[in-house]
Structure formats: structure tokens, C-alpha cells
Design an enzyme around this catalytic site. Structure first.
Site, PDB file in Angstrom:
ATOM      1  N   HIS A 123      45.968  42.226  37.691  1.00 17.42           N
ATOM      2  CA  HIS A 123      45.007  43.288  38.019  1.00 17.42           C
ATOM      3  C   HIS A 123      45.702  44.242  38.990  1.00 17.42           C
ATOM      4  O   HIS A 123      46.559  43.829  39.773  1.00 17.42           O
ATOM      5  CB  HIS A 123      43.809  42.619  38.694  1.00 17.42           C
ATOM      6  N   CYS A 364      41.570  47.724  34.874  1.00 15.62           N
ATOM      7  CA  CYS A 364      42.501  47.700  36.017  1.00 15.62           C
ATOM      8  C   CYS A 364      43.763  46.903  35.697  1.00 15.62           C
ATOM      9  O   CYS A 364      44.311  46.199  36.565  1.00 15.62           O
ATOM     10  CB  CYS A 364      41.841  47.147  37.274  1.00 15.62           C
TER      11      CYS A 364
END
Ligand code: PLP
Length: 406
Positions: A123, A364
Site C-alpha cells: 500500500h 493505493c
């Protein structure tokens, strides 16, 4: 397994609402989970009956609030089987925890030419703090690749572990692929090469029993809101000997033993990293959420979600032009997909109109999207309250959306 799904669903007030006149099907648990009434009530109870600042008051309310806050720390400790409550720092969540480690632990230990290792499935919150530290210190960011199934290439990892590697940060469960990494074995490899390890547990914590002593990680971080608790609070586990050797991330009230204009002496333990008035009601709600999942049992939740994963995956595979991104052997209840050339955003919008909440976009994880050659995906992610009937509704809605778009 006696999994009383009807009862669990009734614990979450939001699940009885409708969206556009359709029953809500909430499949965006990877982004954030819904909250049970016990968590919501615990926050209201704090403000109604014992709101007060902590650690500094002798009066009844302050003592009660301080007790609840420290009790919450002990609840987090027990939940992840940390050795001591002194190893638990309350933060705003996973992102702040990672930034804290980058600043308080690694920043002063890094020299030009050193390497930080992360993986291709991270992420952005587990990329950017390390990337920016590398830029500042002249260090190098190295990346462990993933294979076509979305599993880490362990042979590449072994090659990348070198005397230059000072730190390794990786995710326990991928928020985009659902891959469950073999964290214990990976940590063992890194430790054998003398490398300190952080595990991003944001997506593991809601789906499985986590035991930090068994994993033997040096740092483990997660957010309360992904495990049915409030937003704005999370926890960072740090092995105690490492924690005692870290400098404060932010300084201010609550972190000190003594202050004079010449010198400040900081307290030992986690309070050194919790400057200012903390998120008291968040900690209380966080502990309630952990109590809640422990009443059901993390293993029961994992089993329930696994059944949903298998059921939904089978149904989705039958859809023409369906491409599931992330087909690892070990997966949590997360399914990312694209269908033909249809833009994920269009699919997500039509699903929403039918009451189905899914996430669309890069989640993300832009480098991972690039790895799989897609601009984004639609992501379905399950929580403890989801049902097979909801999967059926989703499949029907998806088929309808595909008809409209093709
Ligand atoms: N790491 C992973 C794997 C995540 O899925 C997320 C959030 O989606 C984060 C980190 C960041 O968590 P937070 O926004 O709660 O700080």
C-alpha cells in the site's frame, strides 16, 4: 461451527439501511468496516459519563478515563499476544505507525548506500515513508517482486537480502490481491540476515488471529477502523528493547518525566510516543471492537470469510471475460477483478445504484496496478457480517451491469 450470522448482522445498525431503495450490500470492508452497536455505545458512554483528560488528574472522572485508556492498551496487547502492554503505542492508524517507525527508529540508523526492502504489493502507506527516507539519506529502496498469481517471489527476496539491507517492511495481507504472505517464514529469513522487520497488518488484523510473539516481528501495525473499531486510532507493536532505544516522533505534553529550559527527560515506554491529548474515545471504542471479534472468535470469522471467498470466486469465474487479479493459494476475503475492457469505475457506479458498495480504482497500490497492466480494479472485500445471499445479489447486479455496459 456455530456461526450466528443473523445475530451478528443485527449487532451492526447500519446493515439494516437501504441505499437507493435497495438493501445495502457492504463489500468495501477493506477500506473500512462497519461498527457494532457495542462500539458506538462505548464512545457515547464515555462522553456521557466520564469524559475527562487522562493521566494528569486526581479526580474521579480522570482516573476512570485513564483506566479505560490503559485498559484498552492491555486489550490490544492481549489481542495480538504481545509480551507487555509497554510494547503497544497508540497512533492514528497504520499510516502514522509506519511514519513513526521511519522517523523514530530508522532515520538515525540509515547511512548513504544502505538499502530498505519493501515488496511490489505494498500500500502507498508502506512505500512513501521509506521512499522519502531513502531520498533524505541517500539510501536505496529495493523491491521484492510478485509472481502472476500475486505471491511474493521468495527466491528473489532471498537474493535481495544483503549486508546493505537495513530494514524490511512488508504487508501481512495485500489489500488489493488478498494474498496472505507467509509472514513467519519471511521474518525468519530476514532475521537470519540480521535485518529488522516491520509488518503492515492493516489487512490481516480483521481476517485472522495475529500473534506477534509467534511471528517474531520487530514492528507490527494496524488500524482500529479495519477491525470494526473507530477511525483515527490504531496500534503500533514494538519489541520492548527496540522501543526503549527509539527517539520520540513528536514531542510535547504527556511524553516527559521532567522539563526545564535546559533539558527534558522523557518517560520510558509507549507514552513517550503519544504526545498531547490522545484519542481517548478512540482507544475505548478500539478495545470494544476487539472484545466484540474475540467473542465471535477470529478463527470462526476467518472460516466464515473463507467460505464466502470460495463461493464468490467460483461464481465470478463463470462470468465471460472475467479476470481476477490475485489468485494466490492463501488468500483473505478480498477479490479484485476487471472484466474485458470495461472501466472499473463504470462497473462500480452501476453496482452502487443497485445497493452494492464495492471499491474501484488503484486501491493505493499504483505500482501493483502497473505490474498487472491495469489502471485499476473493482474490489470486493468481505467482513464478518457478509452472507452468501449477498454474494448472489452482487453476482446478479454484476451481470446486469455487464449487460448494460457491453
Ligand atoms: N496498509 C494497508 C495494507 C492498507 O490496506 C491500508 C488501508 O487501506 C493502510 C496500510 C493504511 O491504513 P490507514 O489509512 O488506516 O492508516
Amino acid at each position: 461451527m456455530n456461526y450466528d450470522i443473523k445475530k451478528y448482522r443485527s449487532d451492526f445498525p447500519i446493515l439494516s439501511r437501504e441505499v437507493y431503495g435497495k438493501p445495502l450490500v457492504y463489500f468495501d470492508n477493506g477500506a473500512t468496516t462497519q461498527k457494532p452497536k457495542s462500539v458506538i455505545d462505548s464512545i457515547s458512554d464515555y462522553y456521557s459519563r466520564y469524559n475527562s483528560n487522562i493521566h494528569r488528574g486526581v479526580h474521579h472522572l480522570s482516573q476512570k478515563a485513564s483506566f479505560a485508556y490503559e485498559n484498552a492498551r492491555a486489550t490490544v496487547q492481549k489481542h495480538i499476544n504481545a509480551n507487555s502492554a509497554n510494547e503497544i503505542i497508540f497512533t492514528r492508524g497504520t499510516t502514522e505507525s509506519i511514519n513513526l517507525v521511519a522517523y523514530s527508529f530508522l532515520r538515525n540508523r540509515l547511512t548513504p548506500g544502505d538499502e530498505i526492502l519493501i515488496t511490489e504489493m505494498e500500500h502507498h502507506s508502506n512505500i512513501l515513508p521509506w521512499q522519502s527516507l531513502c531520498e533524505e539519506k541517500g539510501a536505496v529502496l529495493r523491491i521484492v517482486p510478485v509472481n502472476d498469481n500475486g505471491e511474493l517471489e521468495i527466491a528473489s527476496l532471498q537474493k535481495l537480502l544483503s549486508p546493505k539491507t537495513k530494514f524490511f517492511a512488508f504487508t501481512h495481507v495485500s489489500n488489493t490481491l488478498g494474498t496472505i504472505n507467509q509472514a513467519k517464514e519471511i521474518i525468519e529469513l530476514a532475521h537470519a540476515a540480521n535485518i529488522t522487520v516491520l509488518v503492515d497488518g492493516a489487512q490481516a488484523i480483521p481476517h485472522m488471529q495475529v500473534d506477534v510473539q509467534d511471528l517474531n516481528c520487530d514492528f507490527y501495525c494496524f488500524s482500529a477502523h479495519k477491525i470494526y473499531g473507530p477511525t483515527g486510532i490504531g496500534a503500533l507493536y514494538v519489541k520492548e528493547d527496540i522501543l526503549n532505544d527509539m527517539i520520540p516522533y513528536q514531542t510535547g505534553g504527556g511524553t516527559i518525566k521532567t522539563v526545564s529550559f535546559e533539558k527534558t527527560v522523557y518517560v520510558d515506554g509507549p507514552l513517550k510516543f503519544e504526545a498531547g491529548t490522545p484519542n481517548i474515545e478512540g482507544a475505548i471504542g478500539f478495545a470494544k471492537a476487539l472484545d466484540y471479534v474475540n467473542e465471535i472468535g477470529m478463527e470462526n470469522i476467518a472460516m466464515h470469510e473463507h467460505k464466502l471467498l470460495v463461493y464468490a470466486t467460483e461464481k465470478m469465474k463463470a462470468i465471460p471475460a472475467m479476470r481476477i487479479i490475485g489468485t494466490a493459494k492463501e488468500k483473505a476475503g478480498v477479490i479484485s477483478f476487471v472484466v474485458g475492457k470495461i472501466h472499473p469505475f463504470d462497473l462500480g457506479t452501476i453496482l452502487d445504484q443497485q445497493g452494492i458498495a464495492v471499491r474501484t480504482g488503484h486501491h493505493c497500490t499504483q505500482p501493483l496496478m502497473e505490474r498487472f497492466g491495469v489502471p485499476g480494479t473493482v474490489r470486493v472485500s468481505f467482513g464478518l457480517y457478509n452472507t452468501k445471499e449477498e454474494v448472489d445479489l452482487f453476482i446478479m447486479a454484476l451481470e446486469k451491469a455487464l449487460k448494460m455496459l457491453s
